[in-house]
Design a protein around this motif. Structure first.
Motif, mmCIF file in Angstrom:
data_model
loop_
_atom_site.group_PDB
_atom_site.id
_atom_site.type_symbol
_atom_site.label_atom_id
_atom_site.label_comp_id
_atom_site.label_asym_id
_atom_site.label_seq_id
_atom_site.Cartn_x
_atom_site.Cartn_y
_atom_site.Cartn_z
ATOM 1 N N ALA A 120 26.053 -19.878 -1.551
ATOM 2 C CA ALA A 120 25.076 -19.930 -0.502
ATOM 3 C C ALA A 120 25.536 -20.412 0.685
ATOM 4 N N MET A 165 26.283 -23.086 2.658
ATOM 5 C CA MET A 165 26.244 -24.586 2.432
ATOM 6 C C MET A 165 27.827 -24.988 2.840
ATOM 7 N N TRP A 195 15.798 -26.769 -2.410
ATOM 8 C CA TRP A 195 16.643 -25.971 -1.095
ATOM 9 C C TRP A 195 16.751 -24.318 -1.663
ATOM 10 N N PHE A 196 17.476 -24.119 -2.832
ATOM 11 C CA PHE A 196 17.487 -22.906 -3.382
ATOM 12 C C PHE A 196 16.174 -22.214 -3.387
ATOM 13 N N GLU A 203 13.699 -22.677 -1.370
ATOM 14 C CA GLU A 203 13.155 -22.352 -0.176
ATOM 15 C C GLU A 203 14.079 -21.296 0.375
ATOM 16 N N HIS A 204 15.225 -21.224 0.410
ATOM 17 C CA HIS A 204 16.162 -20.425 1.103
ATOM 18 C C HIS A 204 16.208 -19.206 0.646
ATOM 19 N N PHE A 205 15.990 -19.051 -0.700
ATOM 20 C CA PHE A 205 16.008 -17.505 -1.204
ATOM 21 C C PHE A 205 14.538 -17.217 -1.482
ATOM 22 N N ASP A 206 13.472 -17.965 -0.988
ATOM 23 C CA ASP A 206 12.139 -17.571 -1.244
ATOM 24 C C ASP A 206 11.798 -17.306 -2.958
ATOM 25 N N TRP A 237 23.672 -27.980 8.670
ATOM 26 C CA TRP A 237 23.180 -28.249 7.137
ATOM 27 C C TRP A 237 22.409 -29.471 7.053
ATOM 28 N N ALA A 248 18.956 -28.497 7.958
ATOM 29 C CA ALA A 248 18.188 -27.554 7.180
ATOM 30 C C ALA A 248 17.822 -28.362 5.824
ATOM 31 N N VAL A 249 18.274 -29.297 5.373
ATOM 32 C CA VAL A 249 18.009 -29.759 3.869
ATOM 33 C C VAL A 249 17.305 -31.189 4.071
ATOM 34 N N HIS A 288 14.451 -31.909 1.816
ATOM 35 C CA HIS A 288 14.442 -31.592 0.547
ATOM 36 C C HIS A 288 15.110 -33.159 -0.231
#
Length: 406
Positions: free
Chosen positions: A165, A167, A181-182, A184-187, A396, A399-400, A403
Motif C-alpha cells: 500500500a 506507505m 490503518w489497513f 481504514e485505508h481499504f475500507d 504519512w 495519515a496514521v 492509529h
C-alpha cells in the motif's frame, strides 16, 4: 513489559473470548512468549483450541534462507494440525485455509519496514477474513526500528508482495497499528482486534549503550527470518534492503547480512565513505560506519574478497533520532555512482524480484523509480531526494496519527 501474546495468556477475560472457537495461529520462530515458549505451544497449553497454523515467508520454522524460496503445507508432527504456507503455492490464504478456524491470531515479529513481507501477509489475511466473515486478532509486538518515519511513499501502480500500500519504507508503526490503518485505508468490513503490549516505550533508550529505542533491552532477540539476526540489522534494514536491487552484496553468505552499505571486490570502501561525507555529511549522522572485508560463501560475489562498509547502529555512538538508514543507503549508491560512473549498479529486469515482470528490482523495492533516478542523475544533489522524502514522511505521519496506540 508484556508483548501481546503474554498479555493474552495472562488475561482470563481475553482467553474466555476464545472459548468454544477454533483458532488459527500465524507465527514464525520469533513468535515466543516472555519465557521463550513458542506461541503455538503456549496457546495449546493454555487450553486454546488451535486447529491450524500458518507460516509466512521463510516458513513457520524459519528454515528457508533466501528470498523467493517457497514453503510447502504440512501437518504438525506433535499436534496433528495443518500448517498452511502463506509463501508457497499461494500468498493469500485460500477459502479452505480460512475454513480451518473461526478467529485468527496474528503473532509475527516485524521489522517496521514496508518491504518486509509480514505486513503484506497481514493485509491479505484481513482481506480474506472480510470475505468469509472471520475475525483477526493481532498479538502486538514492538517495532524494533522505533517510531521514526523515513523514505518515499510507494507510488500507485507499483504494488507488490513487498509493497502492499502507499506507505514509506520505514513506517514507524507496530503491526497492530498497521492493521487499524489497513482497515481504514481499504475500507474493510472485518472484525479486527489488537491485543496491545504493555509498557512499550519506543522513544526511550540508554544513550550510553545505544539500547532501547524500539526494542526493549530486557527482551531476547530471535530471528524473525534467517537473515534478521540482530537488532542492529533491524535498525539498518530500511536502508540496506535496497541492496537486494543492486549488483553489490548486502552481506548474504556472511554472518552479518544486511548490516552493510555494500560489499564488492571492485569498489574502494574508504573512497566511497569519503565521498559520502563530502556529498551529504548530515546523512551520515547517528551511526558508526566501518570499512571491512568479507568473502561470501554463497549469493552475490561468492568466494570473492569484498571490500565493504559495515554499519553499527548500536553502542554509545548510536543516536536514534539522527540515524536515517534509507538516506544513508541512497547516499552510498550515489557515492558509488559518482566515483564509478559506468559501474553496473542495478540488477536488470531479467531478475524477477518477488515474481514481478519487466521492472527493475530497485524500483520494486522502493515502490517507484525516484531513488534510482536520483542516484543516476549526475546533477541531482541531496536536497532533491530530501524534498521528495520529507514531503512523503510528513504526509504519512499525518495519515496514521490516529492509529497510534502507544
Amino acid at each position: 513489559m508484556k508483548f501481546g501474546i503474554d498479555r493474552l495468556l495472562a488475561d482470563p477475560a481475553l482467553l474466555k473470548q476464545l472459548e468454544g472457537r477454533r483458532v488459527g495461529l500465524v507465527a514464525h520462530p520469533a513468535s515466543v512468549t516472555e519465557d521463550l515458549t513458542h506461541s503455538l505451544d503456549a496457546l495449546i497449553a493454555a487450553g486454546v483450541n488451535v486447529t491450524s497454523a500458518f507460516g509466512p515467508q521463510h516458513g513457520l520454522k524459519g528454515d528457508k534462507q533466501d528470498n523467493m524460496v517457497e514453503t510447502s503445507d504440512e501437518v504438525d508432527a506433535q499436534y496433528g494440525i495443518p500448517i498452511f504456507s502463506l509463501y508457497g503455492e499461494v500468498r493469500r490464504p485460500t477459502g479452505q485455509m480460512m475454513s480451518s478456524a473461526d478467529v485468527f491470531l496474528f503473532d509475527l515479529q516485524d521489522l517496521g519496514c514496508r518491504i518486509y513481507t509480514f505486513v503484506t501477509t497481514l493485509l491479505y489475511l484481513l482481506e480474506e477474513a472480510e470475505k468469509v466473515g472471520k475475525e483477526v486478532w493481532v498479538l502486538d509486538r514492538p517495532n524494533p526500528a522505533g517510531r521514526i518515519v523515513e523514505g518515499t511513499m510507494l507510488v500507485p501502480g507499483h504494488e507488490s508482495f513487498v509493497g502492499a500500500a502507499p506507505m514509506p519504507m520505514r513506517h514507524g508503526l507496530t503491526l497492530g497499528e498497521m492493521g487499524h490503518w489497513f482497515v481504514e485505508h481499504f475500507d474493510l468490513d472485518v472484525s479486527y482486534k489488537v491485543v496491545p503490549m504493555e509498557g512499550w516505550r519506543p522513544a526511550s533508550g540508554n544513550k550510553t549503550v545505544g539500547s532501547g529505542y524500539g526494542w526493549p533491552a530486557d527482551r531476547v532477540w530471535i530471528n524473525p527470518s534467517p537473515n534478521a539476526a540482530s537488532v542492529n540489522m533491524a535498525r539498518c534494514y530500511a536502508g540496506t534492503v535496497m541492496i537486494e536491487g543492486a549488483s553489490v552484496s548486502e552481506g548474504r553468505g556472511t554472518t552479518r547480512p544486511l548490516e552493510v552499505l555494500f560489499g564488492a571486490p571492485d569498489i574502494d570502501a574508504k573512497a566511497v565513505m569519503a565521498e559520502m561525507k563530502s556529498f551529504a555529511p548530515e546523512w551520515c549522522a547517528g551511526v558508526r560506519v566501518r570499512d571491512c572485508w568479507f568473502e561470501p560463501t554463497f549469493h552475490k560475489h561468492a568466494g570473492k574478497l569484498c571490500n565493504a562498509l559495515m554499519l553499527h547502529a548500536e553502542g554509545p555512538d548510536y543516536r536514534h533520532d539522527q540515524f536515517q538508514p534509507w538516506r544513508l543507503q541512497a547516499l552510498a549508491f550515489k557515492a558509488i555512482r559518482r566515483l564509478y560512473p559506468d559501474y553496473d549498479l542495478w540488477r536488470g529486469k531479467d531478475f524477477k524480484y518477488e515474481y514481478t515482470n519487466d521492472v527493475l528490482a530497485i524500483d520494486v523495492i522502493n515502490g517507484g523509480p525516484s531513488l534510482r533516478e536520483w542516484v543516476d542523475d549526475a546533477d541531482a544533489g541531496p536536497d532533491a531526494l530530501d524534498a521528495l522524502a520529507s514531503h512523503d514522511e510528513a504526509t504519512w505521519a499525518q495519515a496514521v496519527r490516529e492509529h497510534v496506540i502507544y
